[in-house]
Design a protein around this motif. Structure first.
Motif, PDB file in Angstrom:
ATOM      1  N   TYR A 164       7.143  -2.250  -5.174  1.00 58.90           N
ATOM      2  CA  TYR A 164       6.704  -1.148  -6.030  1.00 58.90           C
ATOM      3  C   TYR A 164       5.306  -0.636  -5.716  1.00 58.90           C
ATOM      4  O   TYR A 164       4.912   0.404  -6.220  1.00 58.90           O
ATOM      5  CB  TYR A 164       6.764  -1.560  -7.508  1.00 58.90           C
ATOM      6  N   GLY A 165       4.526  -1.354  -4.936  1.00 61.23           N
ATOM      7  CA  GLY A 165       3.172  -0.912  -4.627  1.00 61.23           C
ATOM      8  C   GLY A 165       2.348  -0.736  -5.888  1.00 61.23           C
ATOM      9  O   GLY A 165       2.413  -1.562  -6.797  1.00 61.23           O
ATOM     10  N   ASN A 166       1.596   0.347  -5.969  1.00 63.42           N
ATOM     11  CA  ASN A 166       0.714   0.584  -7.114  1.00 63.42           C
ATOM     12  C   ASN A 166       1.458   0.836  -8.420  1.00 63.42           C
ATOM     13  O   ASN A 166       0.876   0.716  -9.490  1.00 63.42           O
ATOM     14  CB  ASN A 166      -0.232   1.753  -6.835  1.00 63.42           C
ATOM     15  N   GLU A 167       2.734   1.198  -8.338  1.00 61.85           N
ATOM     16  CA  GLU A 167       3.505   1.454  -9.560  1.00 61.85           C
ATOM     17  C   GLU A 167       3.558   0.208 -10.445  1.00 61.85           C
ATOM     18  O   GLU A 167       3.430   0.301 -11.659  1.00 61.85           O
ATOM     19  CB  GLU A 167       4.933   1.882  -9.224  1.00 61.85           C
ATOM     20  N   MET A 168       3.798  -0.934  -9.821  1.00 62.96           N
ATOM     21  CA  MET A 168       3.860  -2.208 -10.556  1.00 62.96           C
ATOM     22  C   MET A 168       3.333  -3.315  -9.644  1.00 62.96           C
ATOM     23  O   MET A 168       4.047  -4.264  -9.299  1.00 62.96           O
ATOM     24  CB  MET A 168       5.300  -2.509 -10.999  1.00 62.96           C
ATOM     25  N   LEU A 169       2.088  -3.194  -9.256  1.00 56.06           N
ATOM     26  CA  LEU A 169       1.467  -4.068  -8.269  1.00 56.06           C
ATOM     27  C   LEU A 169       1.564  -5.548  -8.617  1.00 56.06           C
ATOM     28  O   LEU A 169       1.780  -6.382  -7.757  1.00 56.06           O
ATOM     29  CB  LEU A 169       0.000  -3.677  -8.073  1.00 56.06           C
ATOM     30  N   LYS A 188       0.816  -1.223   0.000  1.00 57.85           N
ATOM     31  CA  LYS A 188       0.000   0.000   0.000  1.00 57.85           C
ATOM     32  C   LYS A 188       0.849   1.272   0.000  1.00 57.85           C
ATOM     33  O   LYS A 188       0.307   2.371   0.004  1.00 57.85           O
ATOM     34  CB  LYS A 188      -0.924   0.010   1.223  1.00 57.85           C
ATOM     35  N   SER A 189       2.177   1.099   0.036  1.00 61.46           N
ATOM     36  CA  SER A 189       3.117   2.232   0.099  1.00 61.46           C
ATOM     37  C   SER A 189       2.842   3.108   1.318  1.00 61.46           C
ATOM     38  O   SER A 189       2.925   4.332   1.260  1.00 61.46           O
ATOM     39  CB  SER A 189       3.069   3.057  -1.189  1.00 61.46           C
ATOM     40  N   ASP A 190       2.537   2.467   2.433  1.00 67.42           N
ATOM     41  CA  ASP A 190       2.219   3.156   3.677  1.00 67.42           C
ATOM     42  C   ASP A 190       3.401   3.009   4.641  1.00 67.42           C
ATOM     43  O   ASP A 190       3.494   2.023   5.387  1.00 67.42           O
ATOM     44  CB  ASP A 190       0.936   2.564   4.279  1.00 67.42           C
ATOM     45  N   ALA A 191       4.300   3.987   4.630  1.00 70.89           N
ATOM     46  CA  ALA A 191       5.529   3.923   5.433  1.00 70.89           C
ATOM     47  C   ALA A 191       5.230   3.892   6.931  1.00 70.89           C
ATOM     48  O   ALA A 191       5.920   3.207   7.687  1.00 70.89           O
ATOM     49  CB  ALA A 191       6.435   5.103   5.097  1.00 70.89           C
ATOM     50  N   VAL A 192       4.202   4.601   7.382  1.00 71.01           N
ATOM     51  CA  VAL A 192       3.866   4.651   8.809  1.00 71.01           C
ATOM     52  C   VAL A 192       3.365   3.283   9.289  1.00 71.01           C
ATOM     53  O   VAL A 192       3.802   2.778  10.331  1.00 71.01           O
ATOM     54  CB  VAL A 192       2.834   5.764   9.100  1.00 71.01           C
ATOM     55  N   SER A 193       2.470   2.664   8.527  1.00 69.78           N
ATOM     56  CA  SER A 193       1.999   1.319   8.882  1.00 69.78           C
ATOM     57  C   SER A 193       3.133   0.307   8.828  1.00 69.78           C
ATOM     58  O   SER A 193       3.191  -0.610   9.642  1.00 69.78           O
ATOM     59  CB  SER A 193       0.868   0.872   7.944  1.00 69.78           C
TER      60      SER A 193
END
Length: 176
Positions: free
Chosen positions: A159-164, A64-69
């Motif tokens: 890559y998260g959403n960039e290349m899921l 999810k590209s969520d650095a805090v989580s």
């Protein structure tokens, strides 16, 4: 000549439309199959099961590209790894992920963390389900990267959403 050319164009257009319909039908049936079958993982060693579950939480945060989580999940994972004999160096890596709020840095450390946990879980007594070892050849500037997943569907944490969906299942760790 015009008639032949017109028929050729018409045929090509019809073929393209049919291909789109077939791929849409295939995708729809695949989605319902994947959704209806949940892969529950059961590992005899409760500590390894907890480590795997926490690792999947970290992987999902990176997807999810969520650095805090990712920081929070890595902190929990660090404590579990520190309590498991022989995993102290791996706990340090999880600690580095927990200490950073930089997604690029977290993903780089996730590569090393994943390699260690793949080795740990290959020797686990899996009672139920399948753990998937997945690989993205483009991760880490083309050096590749592996990760563990409880799902066969590719959700790339590098890559998260960039290349899921970049990647493939490299190996399956199954119940014996």
């Amino acid at each position: 000549m015009k008639r032949i050319f017109g028929i050729a164009i018409l045929t090509a257009l019809m073929a393209c439309n049919q291909a789109e319909k077939k791929s849409a039908e295939t995708n729809d049936s695949t989605k319902t199959d994947a959704a209806s079958v949940k892969n529950e993982i059961s590992i005899k060693d409760e500590k390894k099961l907890a480590i795997f579950t926490q690792y999947v939480d970290l992987k999902n945060a990176l997807v999810k590209s969520d650095a805090v989580s990712a920081q929070k999940s890595a902190a929990v994972l660090k404590n579990s790894l520190a309590a498991y004999e022989g995993c102290e160096p791996t706990a340090d890596i999880a600690g580095k992920i927990a200490a950073s709020n930089n997604l690029v840095s977290q993903r780089k450390d996730f590569t090393v963390l994943s390699a260690d946990l793949i080795a740990l879980l290959k020797n686990a007594e899996i009672e139920k389900g399948t753990i998937y070892v997945q690989h993205c050849p483009m991760a880490n500037k083309g050096n590749g990267g592996d990760w563990l997943s409880s799902e066969k569907e590719i959700k790339n944490p590098y890559y998260g959403n960039e290349m899921l969906e970049c990647g493939r299942v490299a190996e399956e760790i199954k119940a014996k």
